[in-house]
Scaffold this motif. Structure first.
Motif, PDB file in Angstrom:
ATOM      1  N   PRO A 144       0.822  -1.223   0.000  1.00  0.00           N
ATOM      2  CA  PRO A 144       0.000   0.000   0.000  1.00  0.00           C
ATOM      3  C   PRO A 144       0.852   1.268   0.000  1.00  0.00           C
ATOM      4  CG  PRO A 144      -0.821  -1.577   1.606  1.00  0.00           C
ATOM      5  CD  PRO A 144       0.484  -2.116   1.117  1.00  0.00           C
ATOM      6  N   GLU A 145       2.016   1.210   0.647  1.00  0.00           N
ATOM      7  CA  GLU A 145       2.869   2.401   0.682  1.00  0.00           C
ATOM      8  C   GLU A 145       3.355   2.769  -0.717  1.00  0.00           C
ATOM      9  OE1 GLU A 145       2.970   0.257   4.534  1.00  0.00           O
ATOM     10  OE2 GLU A 145       3.287  -0.298   2.434  1.00  0.00           O
ATOM     11  N   GLU A 146       3.661   1.783  -1.533  1.00  0.00           N
ATOM     12  CA  GLU A 146       4.130   2.067  -2.890  1.00  0.00           C
ATOM     13  C   GLU A 146       3.028   2.690  -3.737  1.00  0.00           C
ATOM     14  OE1 GLU A 146       6.061  -0.260  -6.764  1.00  0.00           O
ATOM     15  OE2 GLU A 146       5.770  -1.299  -4.839  1.00  0.00           O
ATOM     16  N   LEU A 147       1.804   2.199  -3.596  1.00  0.00           N
ATOM     17  CA  LEU A 147       0.681   2.794  -4.336  1.00  0.00           C
ATOM     18  C   LEU A 147       0.436   4.225  -3.881  1.00  0.00           C
ATOM     19  CD1 LEU A 147      -1.669   2.614  -6.294  1.00  0.00           C
ATOM     20  CD2 LEU A 147      -3.034   1.552  -4.469  1.00  0.00           C
ATOM     21  N   MET A 148       0.529   4.473  -2.574  1.00  0.00           N
ATOM     22  CA  MET A 148       0.352   5.833  -2.082  1.00  0.00           C
ATOM     23  C   MET A 148       1.417   6.764  -2.649  1.00  0.00           C
ATOM     24  SD  MET A 148       0.609   7.296   1.807  1.00  0.00           S
ATOM     25  CE  MET A 148       2.395   7.118   1.732  1.00  0.00           C
ATOM     26  N   LEU A 149       2.651   6.307  -2.697  1.00  0.00           N
ATOM     27  CA  LEU A 149       3.725   7.138  -3.224  1.00  0.00           C
ATOM     28  C   LEU A 149       3.534   7.420  -4.713  1.00  0.00           C
ATOM     29  CD1 LEU A 149       6.837   5.635  -1.395  1.00  0.00           C
ATOM     30  CD2 LEU A 149       5.696   7.813  -0.938  1.00  0.00           C
ATOM     31  N   ARG A 150       2.988   6.467  -5.460  1.00  0.00           N
ATOM     32  CA  ARG A 150       2.708   6.708  -6.874  1.00  0.00           C
ATOM     33  C   ARG A 150       1.644   7.796  -7.040  1.00  0.00           C
ATOM     34  NH1 ARG A 150       2.537   0.961 -10.208  1.00  0.00           N
ATOM     35  NH2 ARG A 150       4.596   0.187  -9.592  1.00  0.00           N
ATOM     36  N   ILE A 151       0.610   7.733  -6.229  1.00  0.00           N
ATOM     37  CA  ILE A 151      -0.450   8.751  -6.310  1.00  0.00           C
ATOM     38  C   ILE A 151       0.095  10.118  -5.911  1.00  0.00           C
ATOM     39  CG2 ILE A 151      -2.703   9.432  -5.439  1.00  0.00           C
ATOM     40  CD1 ILE A 151      -3.320   6.477  -4.991  1.00  0.00           C
ATOM     41  N   LEU A 152       0.877  10.151  -4.838  1.00  0.00           N
ATOM     42  CA  LEU A 152       1.460  11.417  -4.408  1.00  0.00           C
ATOM     43  C   LEU A 152       2.394  11.990  -5.470  1.00  0.00           C
ATOM     44  CD1 LEU A 152       2.266  10.694  -0.644  1.00  0.00           C
ATOM     45  CD2 LEU A 152       0.399  12.060  -1.574  1.00  0.00           C
ATOM     46  N   ASN A 153       3.143  11.135  -6.133  1.00  0.00           N
ATOM     47  CA  ASN A 153       4.033  11.597  -7.189  1.00  0.00           C
ATOM     48  C   ASN A 153       3.243  12.211  -8.342  1.00  0.00           C
ATOM     49  OD1 ASN A 153       6.473  12.086  -8.339  1.00  0.00           O
ATOM     50  ND2 ASN A 153       6.841   9.991  -9.006  1.00  0.00           N
ATOM     51  N   ALA A 154       2.098  11.591  -8.703  1.00  0.00           N
ATOM     52  CA  ALA A 154       1.240  12.156  -9.746  1.00  0.00           C
ATOM     53  C   ALA A 154       0.671  13.502  -9.317  1.00  0.00           C
ATOM     54  CB  ALA A 154       0.115  11.181 -10.076  1.00  0.00           C
ATOM     55  N   MET A 155       0.354  13.663  -8.047  1.00  0.00           N
ATOM     56  CA  MET A 155      -0.174  14.933  -7.554  1.00  0.00           C
ATOM     57  C   MET A 155       0.890  16.023  -7.592  1.00  0.00           C
ATOM     58  SD  MET A 155      -2.305  13.269  -4.369  1.00  0.00           S
ATOM     59  CE  MET A 155      -2.829  14.807  -3.641  1.00  0.00           C
TER      60      MET A 155
END
Length: 382
Positions: A144-155
């Motif tokens: 889940p941490e990796e998915l969160m970081l991907r979303i944050l990177n897109a933001m």
């Protein structure tokens, strides 16, 4: 509507309804919008067995909450402000106004809950890549941490897209500020531009604080004591090396946005100082020219005052050539004073003939030593 996405090592799939339990491999992503209120909290509690605190639920519902991080023994919460809409370049070079809104991430053991705006582009693009046919199994998030970081990177990448319109708008304001042909009067839009640059800095600093606090919390879990604490109960694991790389990349992106905002504000402050310096310089030039003209006409005024006295006898008053001798003397005094002021650099040619004529003469002026040979040419001859 609450969407449940099962993310497994072989890919991701959108579930038709809420599952009874967490997947045996991979993790579960519970994605919902702010319109769902607290409907996700019951499902998260049923799946993870963890109750979310009331204060954190209120934080997730607050549309004005700044970027923030908080953690408990069973879950972590990150509030991250994203762009509501990417503003287009306004007509006339107006500085685009930043509109932001929060997105909240709840990290559980093998489950990620996201509470965001219904029309969020960053979440939509991440879901398309995750569920689309282009998403290979090797690119599926492992935690889940990796998915969160991907979303944050897109933001954060959407903030990077602001650099060009902001830079063009600030450059236009600077050109208007330093234009010598017309006085600058649009001070309120200039203050608004400075305010937007400062607001962008505040947003980036809050984002950095939230991400760095989360990283520090996870790094503490990565040590021997943190690993022991994580293994005692349902606590969250430490930060792996791959996640550390992704987190560092995210922090560097935020630093780039922050550095750009600081450079824009600094360049705007420099332009304002240059504007006042140029205005003071032009004022000094005008005052020096007027002072020189006054100094030239002062002796002429003295002569005319003397010959205007009501005395019965003044030398040369009744002479036929007295007037012409007086005019010649006054002209000689005026020309002599002008030559003296020009030699002392009290006045410049541009004060009387304009800057364009002076620039043309300077461009047509031959070099001081046309016969000089450059060092490289001299060496080649040898």
């Amino acid at each position: 509507m609450i969407d449940f996405i099962a993310v497994r090592p072989d890919g991701a799939s959108l579930l038709a309804q809420a599952p009874d339990r967490l997947p045996e491999t991979g993790f579960l992503w519970c994605d919902c919008s702010h319109d769902e209120a607290r409907a996700w909290a019951g499902a998260a509690q049923a799946l993870s067995g963890v109750t979310v605190f009331e204060a954190h639920l209120l934080d997730a519902e607050n549309p004005n909450h700044p970027s923030y991080f908080d953690a408990t023994a069973d879950y972590e919460m990150i509030v991250f402000r994203s762009l509501a809409t990417l503003p287009d370049q306004a007509a006339g070079g107006e500085v685009p106004r930043l509109k932001t809104r929060p997105a909240t991430f709840f990290l559980f053991d093998r489950m990620l809950v996201t509470v965001r705006a219904a029309d969020s582009r960053s979440f939509a693009s991440t879901r398309e890549r995750l569920l689309g046919s282009r998403s290979a199994a090797s690119r599926t998030p492992a935690a889940p941490e990796e998915l969160m970081l991907r979303i944050l990177n897109a933001m954060v990448d959407r903030y990077l897209e602001l650099r060009q319109p902001l830079a063009e708008a600030f450059e236009r304001r600077q050109r208007e500020l330093l234009d010598p042909r017309r006085p600058f009067r649009d001070w309120y839009p200039l203050l608004e531009a400075r305010r937007e640059a400062g607001r962008l800095q505040d947003l980036c600093e809050e984002q950095l604080d939230a991400i760095q606090e989360w990283r520090d919390e996870r790094l503490e879990r990565s040590g021997p004591q943190g690993a022991a604490q994580a293994g005692d109960g349902p606590g969250l694991p430490g930060l792996s090396e791959a996640l550390q790389v992704r987190t560092s990349d995210l922090v560097s992106h935020i630093d780039r946005v922050l550095g750009h905002a600081r450079r824009m504000e600094s360049s705007l402050e420099t332009a304002v100082q240059l504007h006042f310096s140029a205005t003071a310089h032009r004022t000094n030039e005008v005052m020096r020219t007027l002072t020189a003209i006054t100094a030239v006409f002062l002796p002429l005024t003295l002569i005319t005052g003397i010959f205007g006295m009501n005395f019965e006898f003044i030398p040369g008053l009744h002479s036929e050539a007295g007037f012409w001798w007086t005019m010649a003397g006054m002209a000689a005094i005026g020309i002599g004073l002008l030559a003296l002021f020009r030699a002392r650099a009290f006045i410049h040619e541009s004060a009387f003939f304009g800057r364009r004529r002076s620039a043309r003469r300077s461009a047509a002026r031959p070099p001081a030593n046309p016969g000089a040979i450059a060092p490289g040419a001299d060496a080649s001859r040898r």
